[in-house]
Design an enzyme around this catalytic site. Structure first.
Site, PDB file in Angstrom:
ATOM      1  N   GLU A 177       0.862  -1.190   0.000  1.00  0.00           N
ATOM      2  CA  GLU A 177       0.000   0.000   0.000  1.00  0.00           C
ATOM      3  C   GLU A 177       0.889   1.226   0.000  1.00  0.00           C
ATOM      4  O   GLU A 177       1.861   1.294   0.760  1.00  0.00           O
ATOM      5  CB  GLU A 177      -0.908  -0.013   1.232  1.00  0.00           C
ATOM      6  CG  GLU A 177      -1.754   1.239   1.424  1.00  0.00           C
ATOM      7  CD  GLU A 177      -2.581   1.174   2.713  1.00  0.00           C
ATOM      8  OE1 GLU A 177      -2.959   0.064   3.122  1.00  0.00           O
ATOM      9  OE2 GLU A 177      -2.833   2.241   3.311  1.00  0.00           O
TER      10      GLU A 177
ATOM     11  N   GLU B 165      -2.186  11.319   4.197  1.00  0.00           N
ATOM     12  CA  GLU B 165      -3.269  11.143   5.155  1.00  0.00           C
ATOM     13  C   GLU B 165      -3.208  12.289   6.156  1.00  0.00           C
ATOM     14  O   GLU B 165      -2.126  12.688   6.589  1.00  0.00           O
ATOM     15  CB  GLU B 165      -3.144   9.810   5.890  1.00  0.00           C
ATOM     16  CG  GLU B 165      -3.322   8.593   5.006  1.00  0.00           C
ATOM     17  CD  GLU B 165      -3.089   7.294   5.778  1.00  0.00           C
ATOM     18  OE1 GLU B 165      -4.073   6.634   6.154  1.00  0.00           O
ATOM     19  OE2 GLU B 165      -1.907   6.957   6.006  1.00  0.00           O
TER      20      GLU B 165
END
Length: 279
Positions: free
Chosen positions: A160, A165
């Site tokens: 990933e 974020e």
């Protein structure tokens, strides 16, 4: 004679176009960067291969799908509800809102997110996303990538790549790599698997990375922020990033990492101006 000259010009143009092409298209949606392009790129050598400026009146469904709800922390509030999406003046709004109708859907909140799964993926290159992040207690906007194929096995074997974020009202963003190596083998410090970076909290920012066969180099507003290298002599799960990945952009809410949602802070939204991929 003129026809022969015109034909020659067309053929030469086509051959030049092939030489300039920086990728091979697989399954009509996977942009695999050509081997000769794998060396470090000078910035002015990158070529735009895919983009969305969100200038239409509706989401371009040839490029994106709304993220369905799931059982994970990141997608448990995802919804197809139109209230979570808006396209206005060339900007895509992805919203996190109190659920306006809990008669059928009992979830207290719903959120908007999009991904390019099955429609666009790329292997190696540069991606940049210009967006403005909203802030709220429990808000967790994210831009990230997952494997388009199953080359190395079930998650987290395929890895990933988290472009960005953001949590709550923080003045920093997180840029992170996850894999079997970091999660299961606990090798998250050899090398470090994430970095943080400051950003303009009240304005648009460009979040991005350059992805090479031997490293992933993150940036914010064109400035290098964190690098995750491929390491020799370790478990092969350290580098599952040798396959195409698709793109996810979503306004998440709640979860163990970000904490509980404060309903009084909602609605919250991430506003996306454009997405561009170069090879």
């Amino acid at each position: 004679m003129k026809r022969l000259i015109l034909l020659a010009v067309i053929i030469i143009s086509l051959l030049q176009g092939c030489k300039l092409r920086t990728y091979t298209l697989v399954d009509n949606y996977q942009y695999i960067q050509n081997q000769k392009q794998h060396q470090r790129q000078v910035d002015n050598k990158w070529k735009l291969v895919w983009k969305d400026d969100f200038n239409g009146n509706s989401l371009d469904t040839t490029k994106w799908t709304k993220v369905p709800a799931g059982k994970s922390a990141w997608n448990k509030h995802m919804s197809y509800d139109p209230s979570c999406y808006a396209l206005l003046n060339g900007l895509l709004h992805l919203k996190g809102i109190p659920n306006p109708d809990t008669s059928l859907d009992k979830r207290p909140f719903i959120t908007g997110g999009i991904y390019s799964k099955g429609k666009f993926a790329f292997q190696y290159g540069k991606i940049e996303i210009r967006a403005k992040l909203g802030a709220a207690k429990g808000a967790w906007p994210a831009m990230w990538m997952l494997a388009a194929t199953n080359k190395h096995g079930a998650y987290p074997r395929n890895g990933e790549i988290d472009i960005m974020e953001h949590l709550n009202y923080d003045s920093i963003i997180y840029q992170t790599i996850h894999s079997y190596y970091t999660l299961n083998l606990k090798q998250d410090k050899h090398p470090p698997h994430f970095g943080t970076a400051k950003f303009n909290t009240n304005d648009f920012n460009v979040f991005g990375l350059k992805w090479y066969p031997d490293s992933i180099v993150y940036s914010v507003n064109g400035q290098r922020t964190f690098t995750y290298p491929r390491v020799k002599g370790v478990d092969s799960s350290q580098w599952p990033f040798d396959q195409p990945f698709y793109v996810l952009i979503d306004q998440q809410l709640g979860g163990d990492w970000v904490g509980e949602v404060q309903p009084a802070d909602l609605p919250v939204e991430m506003i996306v101006d454009w997405v561009k991929v170069y090879q």
